[in-house]
Design a protein around this motif. Structure first.
Motif, PDB file in Angstrom:
ATOM      1  N   GLY A 187       0.794  -1.233   0.000  1.00 63.56           N
ATOM      2  CA  GLY A 187       0.000   0.000   0.000  1.00 63.56           C
ATOM      3  C   GLY A 187       0.821   1.275   0.000  1.00 63.56           C
ATOM      4  O   GLY A 187       0.350   2.319   0.465  1.00 63.56           O
ATOM      5  N   LYS A 188       2.029   1.237  -0.557  1.00 61.60           N
ATOM      6  CA  LYS A 188       2.908   2.412  -0.547  1.00 61.60           C
ATOM      7  C   LYS A 188       2.329   3.566  -1.356  1.00 61.60           C
ATOM      8  O   LYS A 188       2.299   4.717  -0.894  1.00 61.60           O
ATOM      9  N   THR A 189       1.862   3.274  -2.564  1.00 58.68           N
ATOM     10  CA  THR A 189       1.304   4.334  -3.412  1.00 58.68           C
ATOM     11  C   THR A 189       0.035   4.911  -2.794  1.00 58.68           C
ATOM     12  O   THR A 189      -0.170   6.129  -2.774  1.00 58.68           O
ATOM     13  N   THR A 190      -0.824   4.047  -2.290  1.00 61.12           N
ATOM     14  CA  THR A 190      -2.061   4.506  -1.649  1.00 61.12           C
ATOM     15  C   THR A 190      -1.754   5.459  -0.509  1.00 61.12           C
ATOM     16  O   THR A 190      -2.400   6.506  -0.356  1.00 61.12           O
ATOM     17  N   LEU A 191      -0.752   5.121   0.295  1.00 64.54           N
ATOM     18  CA  LEU A 191      -0.373   5.979   1.413  1.00 64.54           C
ATOM     19  C   LEU A 191       0.203   7.300   0.914  1.00 64.54           C
ATOM     20  O   LEU A 191      -0.135   8.370   1.453  1.00 64.54           O
ATOM     21  N   ALA A 192       1.057   7.260  -0.105  1.00 60.49           N
ATOM     22  CA  ALA A 192       1.666   8.488  -0.620  1.00 60.49           C
ATOM     23  C   ALA A 192       0.613   9.449  -1.163  1.00 60.49           C
ATOM     24  O   ALA A 192       0.674  10.662  -0.928  1.00 60.49           O
ATOM     25  N   VAL A 193      -0.374   8.909  -1.874  1.00 60.53           N
ATOM     26  CA  VAL A 193      -1.446   9.753  -2.400  1.00 60.53           C
ATOM     27  C   VAL A 193      -2.250  10.357  -1.252  1.00 60.53           C
ATOM     28  O   VAL A 193      -2.603  11.538  -1.279  1.00 60.53           O
ATOM     29  N   ALA A 194      -2.522   9.553  -0.231  1.00 59.88           N
ATOM     30  CA  ALA A 194      -3.268  10.060   0.921  1.00 59.88           C
ATOM     31  C   ALA A 194      -2.496  11.173   1.633  1.00 59.88           C
ATOM     32  O   ALA A 194      -3.085  12.171   2.058  1.00 59.88           O
ATOM     33  N   VAL A 195      -1.193  11.015   1.752  1.00 60.30           N
ATOM     34  CA  VAL A 195      -0.368  12.056   2.370  1.00 60.30           C
ATOM     35  C   VAL A 195      -0.421  13.329   1.535  1.00 60.30           C
ATOM     36  O   VAL A 195      -0.529  14.441   2.074  1.00 60.30           O
ATOM     37  N   GLY A 196      -0.357  13.172   0.204  1.00 64.20           N
ATOM     38  CA  GLY A 196      -0.446  14.341  -0.677  1.00 64.20           C
ATOM     39  C   GLY A 196      -1.732  15.115  -0.465  1.00 64.20           C
ATOM     40  O   GLY A 196      -1.721  16.348  -0.350  1.00 64.20           O
ATOM     41  N   HIS A 197      -2.845  14.406  -0.383  1.00 66.42           N
ATOM     42  CA  HIS A 197      -4.126  15.084  -0.163  1.00 66.42           C
ATOM     43  C   HIS A 197      -4.186  15.694   1.241  1.00 66.42           C
ATOM     44  O   HIS A 197      -4.766  16.766   1.426  1.00 66.42           O
ATOM     45  N   HIS A 198      -3.589  15.014   2.199  1.00 67.81           N
ATOM     46  CA  HIS A 198      -3.576  15.538   3.568  1.00 67.81           C
ATOM     47  C   HIS A 198      -2.803  16.861   3.655  1.00 67.81           C
ATOM     48  O   HIS A 198      -3.155  17.746   4.451  1.00 67.81           O
ATOM     49  N   LEU A 199      -1.778  17.001   2.815  1.00 71.03           N
ATOM     50  CA  LEU A 199      -0.920  18.189   2.860  1.00 71.03           C
ATOM     51  C   LEU A 199      -1.264  19.221   1.786  1.00 71.03           C
ATOM     52  O   LEU A 199      -0.476  20.140   1.531  1.00 71.03           O
ATOM     53  N   THR A 200      -2.434  19.092   1.177  1.00 73.27           N
ATOM     54  CA  THR A 200      -2.826  20.020   0.114  1.00 73.27           C
ATOM     55  C   THR A 200      -2.766  21.476   0.566  1.00 73.27           C
ATOM     56  O   THR A 200      -2.186  22.334  -0.110  1.00 73.27           O
ATOM     57  N   ALA A 201      -3.349  21.761   1.695  1.00 72.14           N
ATOM     58  CA  ALA A 201      -3.362  23.142   2.174  1.00 72.14           C
ATOM     59  C   ALA A 201      -1.960  23.601   2.566  1.00 72.14           C
ATOM     60  O   ALA A 201      -1.579  24.753   2.330  1.00 72.14           O
TER      61      ALA A 201
END
Length: 493
Positions: free
Chosen positions: A166-180
């Motif tokens: 789940g590395k890619t899934t986690l990286a995408v989630a982190v990206g969305h978490h840090l959008t602001a």
């Protein structure tokens, strides 16, 4: 704070206006959300209106340095036509020339676009548009927070773990978490389809919306990044680990506000890199009550339940079914891809039958979603992706270690894998490499810690052992087990 953007050339057609330098498409003055690839296709067609542009030419301009098939082009072309309303109400913009390519056929005019007020968020909005839609996650909230914290503090984090973890899934989630945090300045670069290291820079420039200069590509990229605060997500790096690691190190060293989040089955081993080892999802431990409440309480079993229901399975989830799900997830060792592949079979075979066939070779061929990358559509494809990246010595050692049915000591590994072609120093290097590539699980931090292979990795390596004609898996298992008891005494005293 806002700034006035300088005047730019605008291309107008019908009610639309495109400003390529700002990556902006508007209709009657209202900006239209358009995917990055669809925008690049439109810009390419508008650069030569009323001319037929071949499919190969379009793919070369939209995916510079990357080999893609026509399916990708057709997919993004369909999205572009939908955004333009092509063919609706008599409007015609793009014509397909069967066997040749595409042509932009509407009347086009070129003018100077009016200067507009641009906020920092708007100027980098196209970066966030390239971040994939987040997948539904189970049990990774703490991982998102931890990686985000490490990334903010150290600027350079690599998420490392075995295939399907789940590395890619986690990286995408982190990206969305840090959008602001990054004011939408987030760019996601997927290297999964790249096979030539010479194409790495071109792909990054393309994702950033930059043209490829005739020379000095790396310095041009770094110069562009030096003035920006941006999160650069580099996904699926293991097959190009050395050139991507070198590039990431240069970017990290020569910029101050660029944050790098990478995913790989192997660490970069770069200065400044913070490695985040992604663990399997937690399963109910032995002795836990095998109840429906337990299934819903642990991430691995909760994921199984969720994916089975999403694929149409109707589960009663009484204590009997709960016990089966718990044992299956333990057998799958909490690896999300393996759990999802098994859960997809419940609707077809039923829960008990799925559990019965789980221990056979059939599970290696179970397919996942159609939209998954080819390397993640079956467990075998995921493991093959890792296997082909091994050195000859690492492959030999992995095959020989497949004889162990469970955890093994370093001494036992030496006894099992040392041969005429692999001496002890080479074996130690190979084990270190296999741990780094997430194919061997290293010992826990305790005096008698032992190495182990995940069940799917062991089954795959046994197949490779038989294919190589090196040994019969069963005889290898018996021989190596004979070495194990002395090894424990040797290591533990």
């Amino acid at each position: 704070m806002t700034n006035m953007a300088p005047s730019k050339e605008a291309i107008s057609f019908g009610p639309f206006e495109l400003v390529a330098s700002e990556r902006r498409l508007s209709k009657d003055g209202v900006r239209i959300a358009l995917g990055a690839r669809a925008f690049d296709i439109l810009a390419a067609l508008l650069s030569r209106p009323n001319e037929v542009i071949s499919k190969a030419d379009l793919m070369g301009r939209v995916w510079p340095g990357v080999t893609v098939d026509e399916v990708s082009l057709r997919f993004h072309m369909a999205g572009l036509r939908k955004a333009l309303g092509d063919g609706q109400g008599g409007a015609r913009y793009i014509s397909t020339m069967p066997g040749h390519g595409y042509s932009f056929i509407a009347p086009v005019s070129r003018t100077i676009a009016h200067a507009t007020a641009v906020t920092p968020e708007q100027s980098e909005l196209h970066g966030h548009a390239r971040l994939p839609i987040p997948s539904a996650m189970v049990g990774r909230d703490e991982d998102v927070l931890r990686v985000s914290s490490y990334l903010t503090a150290s600027r350079f984090v690599t998420i490392v773990g075995t295939g399907g973890i789940g590395k890619t899934t986690l990286a995408v989630a982190v990206g969305h978490h840090l959008t602001a945090t990054f004011e939408h300045a987030i760019c996601f670069v997927d290297f999964g389809a790249v096979t030539d290291s010479d194409r790495i820079l071109g792909l990054i420039l393309s994702v950033l919306g930059l043209s490829i200069p005739p020379s000095g590509t790396l310095q041009y990229l770094i110069g562009h990044l030096q003035a920006r605060r941006i999160l650069l997500i580099l996904d699926t790096c293991e097959h190009l680990i050395e050139p991507i690691a070198d590039l990431a190190s240069r970017i990290f060293a020569e910029t101050r506000e660029v944050h790098i989040l990478a995913t790989s089955r192997e660490t970069f081993r770069s200065d400044g890199e913070h490695v985040y080892w992604l663990e399997p999802l937690a399963c109910p431990p032995e002795g836990t009550p095998e109840t429906a409440a337990t299934v819903r309480s642990f991430p691995a079993t909760h994921l199984f339940l969720q994916r089975a229901a999403a694929n149409g399975a109707h589960l009663i989830l009484d204590d009997g079914e709960a016990a089966i799900i718990i044992r299956m997830c333990r057998r799958l060792e909490g690896v999300p891809l393996a759990i999802e592949l098994a859960a997809r079979r419940v609707e077809t075979f039923g829960l008990l039958q799925t559990a019965d066939i789980l221990d056979t070779h059939l599970k290696m061929l179970w397919t996942g979603t159609r939209t998954a990358p080819p390397r993640q559509r079956t467990l075998r494809a995921t493991l093959e992706w890792s296997y082909i990246l091994l050195s000859t010595t690492e492959a030999v050692v992995l095959r020989r270690l497949a004889g162990f049915p469970g955890p093994f000591s370093l001494h036992a590994a030496l006894s099992a894998a040392t041969c005429q072609t692999v001496d002890e120093p080479a074996l130690l290097d190979a084990i270190d490499g296999l741990v780094a590539k997430s194919l061997i699980v290293p010992p826990a931090s305790k005096p008698c810690g032992r190495f182990r292979l995940l069940d799917a990795t062991r089954a795959f390596a046994r197949e490779k052992l038989v294919q190589a004609g090196e040994s019969d898996p069963e005889s290898a298992r018996v021989a190596t087990l004979q070495q194990d008891q002395p090894a424990l005494k040797f290591l533990c005293g």
